[in-house]
Design a protein around this motif. Structure first.
Motif, PDB file in Angstrom:
ATOM      1  N   TRP A   1      -5.008  -0.737 -19.402  1.00 35.74           N
ATOM      2  CA  TRP A   1      -4.111   0.275 -19.950  1.00 35.74           C
ATOM      3  C   TRP A   1      -4.186   0.248 -21.472  1.00 35.74           C
ATOM      4  N   ALA A   2      -3.417   1.121 -22.124  1.00 34.71           N
ATOM      5  CA  ALA A   2      -3.288   1.120 -23.587  1.00 34.71           C
ATOM      6  C   ALA A   2      -1.999   1.835 -23.980  1.00 34.71           C
ATOM      7  N   THR A   3      -1.465   1.467 -25.126  1.00 32.39           N
ATOM      8  CA  THR A   3      -0.225   2.096 -25.599  1.00 32.39           C
ATOM      9  C   THR A   3      -0.433   3.558 -25.975  1.00 32.39           C
ATOM     10  N   TRP A   4      -1.669   3.942 -26.355  1.00 32.50           N
ATOM     11  CA  TRP A   4      -1.974   5.310 -26.777  1.00 32.50           C
ATOM     12  C   TRP A   4      -2.298   6.234 -25.601  1.00 32.50           C
ATOM     13  N   CYS A   5      -2.258   5.716 -24.391  1.00 34.15           N
ATOM     14  CA  CYS A   5      -2.621   6.476 -23.190  1.00 34.15           C
ATOM     15  C   CYS A   5      -1.350   6.962 -22.485  1.00 34.15           C
ATOM     16  N   PRO A   6      -1.039   8.270 -22.553  1.00 33.26           N
ATOM     17  CA  PRO A   6       0.194   8.769 -21.934  1.00 33.26           C
ATOM     18  C   PRO A   6       0.336   8.436 -20.442  1.00 33.26           C
ATOM     19  N   PRO A   7      -0.693   8.582 -19.611  1.00 35.31           N
ATOM     20  CA  PRO A   7      -0.513   8.202 -18.207  1.00 35.31           C
ATOM     21  C   PRO A   7      -0.257   6.701 -18.027  1.00 35.31           C
ATOM     22  N   CYS A   8      -0.842   5.886 -18.899  1.00 38.66           N
ATOM     23  CA  CYS A   8      -0.590   4.442 -18.837  1.00 38.66           C
ATOM     24  C   CYS A   8       0.879   4.156 -19.128  1.00 38.66           C
ATOM     25  N   VAL A   9       1.393   4.790 -20.149  1.00 37.82           N
ATOM     26  CA  VAL A   9       2.798   4.603 -20.519  1.00 37.82           C
ATOM     27  C   VAL A   9       3.709   5.069 -19.376  1.00 37.82           C
ATOM     28  N   ARG A  10       3.341   6.184 -18.742  1.00 35.10           N
ATOM     29  CA  ARG A  10       4.144   6.671 -17.613  1.00 35.10           C
ATOM     30  C   ARG A  10       4.052   5.750 -16.398  1.00 35.10           C
ATOM     31  N   SER A  11       3.014   4.925 -16.318  1.00 36.64           N
ATOM     32  CA  SER A  11       2.871   4.020 -15.175  1.00 36.64           C
ATOM     33  C   SER A  11       3.601   2.687 -15.377  1.00 36.64           C
ATOM     34  N   ILE A  12       4.136   2.433 -16.548  1.00 37.95           N
ATOM     35  CA  ILE A  12       4.814   1.164 -16.820  1.00 37.95           C
ATOM     36  C   ILE A  12       6.000   0.917 -15.881  1.00 37.95           C
ATOM     37  N   PRO A  13       6.841   1.899 -15.583  1.00 36.48           N
ATOM     38  CA  PRO A  13       7.931   1.623 -14.634  1.00 36.48           C
ATOM     39  C   PRO A  13       7.414   1.144 -13.265  1.00 36.48           C
ATOM     40  N   GLU A  14       6.293   1.678 -12.812  1.00 33.47           N
ATOM     41  CA  GLU A  14       5.701   1.224 -11.550  1.00 33.47           C
ATOM     42  C   GLU A  14       5.215  -0.216 -11.679  1.00 33.47           C
TER      43      GLU A  14
ATOM     44  N   PRO B   1      -2.319   3.830 -10.718  1.00 32.01           N
ATOM     45  CA  PRO B   1      -1.005   3.465 -10.195  1.00 32.01           C
ATOM     46  C   PRO B   1      -0.043   4.646 -10.079  1.00 32.01           C
ATOM     47  N   LEU B   2      -0.273   5.703 -10.826  1.00 35.65           N
ATOM     48  CA  LEU B   2       0.591   6.880 -10.723  1.00 35.65           C
ATOM     49  C   LEU B   2       0.385   7.600  -9.392  1.00 35.65           C
ATOM     50  N   ALA B   3      -0.835   7.562  -8.889  1.00 38.83           N
ATOM     51  CA  ALA B   3      -1.153   8.256  -7.646  1.00 38.83           C
ATOM     52  C   ALA B   3      -1.150   7.339  -6.433  1.00 38.83           C
ATOM     53  N   GLU B   4      -1.391   6.047  -6.642  1.00 41.96           N
ATOM     54  CA  GLU B   4      -1.581   5.150  -5.496  1.00 41.96           C
ATOM     55  C   GLU B   4      -0.713   3.893  -5.555  1.00 41.96           C
ATOM     56  N   GLY B   5       0.499   4.024  -6.062  1.00 45.35           N
ATOM     57  CA  GLY B   5       1.412   2.892  -6.156  1.00 45.35           C
ATOM     58  C   GLY B   5       1.700   2.251  -4.812  1.00 45.35           C
ATOM     59  N   GLU B   6       1.864   3.065  -3.786  1.00 44.54           N
ATOM     60  CA  GLU B   6       2.168   2.535  -2.452  1.00 44.54           C
ATOM     61  C   GLU B   6       0.991   1.734  -1.895  1.00 44.54           C
ATOM     62  N   LYS B   7      -0.212   2.205  -2.133  1.00 46.98           N
ATOM     63  CA  LYS B   7      -1.424   1.490  -1.691  1.00 46.98           C
ATOM     64  C   LYS B   7      -1.520   0.139  -2.404  1.00 46.98           C
ATOM     65  N   ILE B   8      -1.196   0.106  -3.678  1.00 48.00           N
ATOM     66  CA  ILE B   8      -1.209  -1.140  -4.448  1.00 48.00           C
ATOM     67  C   ILE B   8      -0.199  -2.123  -3.855  1.00 48.00           C
ATOM     68  N   ARG B   9       1.019  -1.647  -3.611  1.00 46.30           N
ATOM     69  CA  ARG B   9       2.076  -2.512  -3.062  1.00 46.30           C
ATOM     70  C   ARG B   9       1.707  -3.061  -1.679  1.00 46.30           C
ATOM     71  N   SER B  10       1.193  -2.191  -0.818  1.00 45.18           N
ATOM     72  CA  SER B  10       0.870  -2.649   0.541  1.00 45.18           C
ATOM     73  C   SER B  10      -0.289  -3.649   0.521  1.00 45.18           C
ATOM     74  N   THR B  11      -1.238  -3.460  -0.383  1.00 38.51           N
ATOM     75  CA  THR B  11      -2.356  -4.408  -0.491  1.00 38.51           C
ATOM     76  C   THR B  11      -1.852  -5.771  -0.961  1.00 38.51           C
ATOM     77  N   ILE B  12      -0.985  -5.783  -1.955  1.00 34.13           N
ATOM     78  CA  ILE B  12      -0.421  -7.050  -2.449  1.00 34.13           C
ATOM     79  C   ILE B  12       0.379  -7.730  -1.340  1.00 34.13           C
ATOM     80  N   THR B  13       1.211  -6.971  -0.643  1.00 39.64           N
ATOM     81  CA  THR B  13       2.024  -7.524   0.445  1.00 39.64           C
ATOM     82  C   THR B  13       1.142  -8.163   1.505  1.00 39.64           C
ATOM     83  N   GLU B  14       0.086  -7.465   1.890  1.00 40.15           N
ATOM     84  CA  GLU B  14      -0.845  -7.977   2.906  1.00 40.15           C
ATOM     85  C   GLU B  14      -1.529  -9.264   2.436  1.00 40.15           C
TER      86      GLU B  14
END
Length: 191
Positions: free
Chosen positions: A81-94, A173-186
Motif C-alpha cells: 500500500w501507500a499513503t498517496w494511494c486513495p484506494p489504499c487509504v480507503r482499505s485501511i478500515p478493512e 481488499p476493497l473487493a475481496e475482503g471476505e475472501k481474505i478473512r475466510s482464507t485467514i480463518t481456514e
C-alpha cells in the motif's frame, strides 16, 4: 459528434486507471479516484499459489531490519500500500478490522509501504493508529519486496500460510475482503 469528441472520455479513463504507470508520486485529484488501485506495469508470473514467498529484509517503522522469515509459524497477510494511494487509504478500515479479528492468534499483518517519503509514511501510520507491523524502503515502485512479488497495482494483499507458502495472491481488499478473512480463518484452524 466527431470521433475525437467521442474518444476523449475513453482515453481519459484509460489514463486515470493506470495513473501509476508514469512512476511519479503526484497525488490523484479527488474527482479522479477509483477503487481499481494505483497501477504500475510489473509482474512476476513465477509466484503462483503454492510457491514459497520470496524472502526480503526491510526496515520497520522504527528503523530496525525486519526479515519475512522471522514470521515462520504464523499466518501472514502482506498488504502492499501507500499513503498517496486513495484506494489504499480507503482499505485501511478493512485492514484494521482484520487485524483486530485475528491479532490474538498466530497471525501477523505486515504492511509494506511504497511511499517515497519515509517521514510522511511514519507519521501517517502513527496518526491512523495502525498498530500492526510496517516496513518500507522509500523506493516507491522500486520497493524491493514489490519487485520480488511482481506487484503491479496497490492495494495488493497476499496471504502466506505458517510455512511461508503463498495461499492467496494479489487481491484487492476493497473487493475481496471476505475472501481474505475466510482464507485467514481456514489457515488458522489448521494445526
Amino acid at each position: 459528434m466527431s470521433l475525437i469528441t467521442f474518444c476523449i472520455p475513453f482515453i481519459a479513463s484509460a489514463i486515470l486507471i493506470s495513473c501509476g504507470d508514469t512512476k511519479t508520486d503526484t497525488p490523484i485529484p479527488d474527482q479522479q479516484k477509483d477503487d481499481a488501485g494505483q497501477q504500475f506495469t510489473q509482474t512476476n508470473s513465477q509466484l503462483d499459489i503454492g510457491s514459497k514467498a520470496p524472502e526480503f529484509t526491510m526496515n520497520d517503522i522504527d528503523g530496525n531490519p525486519f526479515t519475512l522469515s522471522s514470521l515462520k509459524g504464523k499466518v501472514v497477510m502482506i498488504d502492499f500500500w501507500a499513503t498517496w494511494c486513495p484506494p489504499c487509504v480507503r482499505s485501511i478500515p478493512e485492514a484494521k478490522a482484520i487485524w483486530n479479528s485475528f491479532k490474538k492468534q498466530d497471525f501477523v499483518l505486515l504492511g509494506i509501504s511504497l511511499d517515497k517519503d519515509i517521514s510522511v509514511w511514519k507519521k501517517y501510520v502513527k496518526d491512523q493508529n495502525m498498530s500492526w507491523t510496517h516496513v518500507a524502503d522509500g523506493q516507491f515502485w522500486d520497493n524491493a519486496a514489490a519487485i520480488q512479488y511482481g506487484v503491479g497495482s496497490i492495494p495488493s494483499v497476499w496471504i502466506l500460510d505458517k510455512e511461508g507458502t503463498i495461499v492467496l495472491k494479489d487481491v484487492n481488499p476493497l473487493a475481496e475482503g471476505e475472501k481474505i478473512r475466510s482464507t485467514i480463518t481456514e489457515l488458522l484452524a489448521k494445526k
